[in-house]
Enzyme design. Structure first.
Site, PDB file in Angstrom:
ATOM      1  N   GLU A   1       6.627   6.080  -9.178  1.00  0.00           N
ATOM      2  CA  GLU A   1       5.247   5.671  -8.868  1.00  0.00           C
ATOM      3  C   GLU A   1       4.556   6.625  -7.908  1.00  0.00           C
ATOM      4  OE1 GLU A   1       4.827   1.522  -7.838  1.00  0.00           O
ATOM      5  OE2 GLU A   1       6.657   1.060  -8.911  1.00  0.00           O
TER       6      GLU A   1
ATOM      7  N   ASN B   1       1.721   2.977  -2.606  1.00  0.00           N
ATOM      8  CA  ASN B   1       1.087   3.891  -3.567  1.00  0.00           C
ATOM      9  C   ASN B   1      -0.185   4.481  -2.970  1.00  0.00           C
ATOM     10  OD1 ASN B   1       2.415   4.038  -6.384  1.00  0.00           O
ATOM     11  ND2 ASN B   1       2.633   1.902  -5.802  1.00  0.00           N
TER      12      ASN B   1
ATOM     13  N   GLY C   1       0.776  -1.233   0.000  1.00  0.00           N
ATOM     14  CA  GLY C   1       0.000   0.000   0.000  1.00  0.00           C
ATOM     15  C   GLY C   1       0.805   1.279   0.000  1.00  0.00           C
TER      16      GLY C   1
ATOM     17  N   LEU D   1      -3.186  -6.780  -7.704  1.00  0.00           N
ATOM     18  CA  LEU D   1      -2.766  -7.929  -8.517  1.00  0.00           C
ATOM     19  C   LEU D   1      -3.940  -8.741  -9.036  1.00  0.00           C
ATOM     20  CD1 LEU D   1       0.382  -9.055  -6.473  1.00  0.00           C
ATOM     21  CD2 LEU D   1       0.246  -7.588  -8.511  1.00  0.00           C
TER      22      LEU D   1
ATOM     23  N   ILE E   1      -8.560  -7.586 -13.611  1.00  0.00           N
ATOM     24  CA  ILE E   1      -9.820  -6.853 -13.559  1.00  0.00           C
ATOM     25  C   ILE E   1     -10.812  -7.485 -14.532  1.00  0.00           C
ATOM     26  CG2 ILE E   1     -10.925  -4.602 -13.938  1.00  0.00           C
ATOM     27  CD1 ILE E   1      -9.066  -4.874 -11.430  1.00  0.00           C
TER      28      ILE E   1
ATOM     29  N   HIS F   1       1.887   0.982 -13.350  1.00  0.00           N
ATOM     30  CA  HIS F   1       2.710  -0.175 -13.736  1.00  0.00           C
ATOM     31  C   HIS F   1       4.183   0.218 -13.603  1.00  0.00           C
ATOM     32  CE1 HIS F   1       3.791  -3.934 -15.659  1.00  0.00           C
ATOM     33  NE2 HIS F   1       4.658  -3.251 -16.374  1.00  0.00           N
TER      34      HIS F   1
END
Ligand code: GRF
Length: 211
Positions: free
Chosen positions: A181, A14, A12, A91, A94, A110
């Site tokens: 990121e 990000n 977590g 991960l 979707i 990504h």
């Protein structure tokens, strides 16, 4: 107000970058309505709880089939009525139904400069292992809209990161997270919150920043 559903699977960091930048007022008129994880042990869930953000775990282990999980996952996301779904170290593949329900309203981070080192099987540390194996001198991260493919949606932002002599996959992963990121994912959300992004012919068009 831009309502976010942030989907996570791991540490977590990000998610934390998004939470911090919202708290610092760097992403206007935006709130995280929910954090959803497929992994009950994801530290991202702890980060959400500490911040008082609603969080829920929808684990494939609790469902008879992938189809049943996909349906439960989608209905959990929809129940919060998000304007934007953010895959932040998520991960889960979707489901097509989710992509169809949120056209150009799902974004993903990504850890490479797409179209390099992406697609099926390229996730987490594997991406950096392959970049080092190939001997590229520059890598980075990409934020893109999610479409029916894997890492094939319109690119919103990218940021390059230098690879240094002697880098291990772990050292490189951390540099890409810190230098790329954690910068471009919140920035992409800000641009969307400010209505500065649109998609035309599968490419992202940015309304020029005011001078
Ligand atoms: C990050 O490297 C991200 O690029 C990838 O998942 C990893 C974990 O991210 N998608 P986080 O710490 O869970 O945000």
């Amino acid at each position: 107000m831009l309502k976010l559903a942030v989907l996570v699977s791991g540490g977590g960091t990000n998610l934390q970058a998004i939470m911090d930048q919202i708290a610092e007022g760097k992403i206007p008129n935006t709130e995280i309505a929910v954090v959803i994880s497929n992994n009950k042990n994801a530290y991202a869930l702890t980060r959400a709880e500490k911040a008082g953000i609603p969080s829920v775990c929808i684990s494939p282990k609790d469902y008879e089939s992938r189809e049943a999980f996909n349906d439960a996952f989608l209905s959990a996301v929809c129940s919060y009525e998000p304007d934007l779904v953010v895959l932040a170290g998520c991960l889960v593949v979707i489901p097509e139904k989710m992509v169809a329900a949120f056209p150009n309203r799902i974004i993903n981070i990504h850890p490479s400069l797409i179209p390099s080192f992406c697609g099926t099987g390229f996730y987490g540390l594997k991406v950096h292992e392959k970049a080092l194996e190939r001997g590229v001198k520059v890598t980075g991260a990409t934020v893109h809209f999610v479409d029916e493919g894997t890492d094939t949606g319109p690119i919103i932002l990218q940021k390059a990161v230098e690879i240094k002599q002697g880098d291990t996959p772990e050292v490189l992963q951390k540099r890409v997270m810190v230098e790329a990121e954690w910068q471009i994912l919140p920035e992409a959300i800000r641009l969307i919150a400010e209505g500065k992004i649109c998609v035309k012919d599968h490419r992202v068009i940015r309304q020029e920043e005011e001078r």
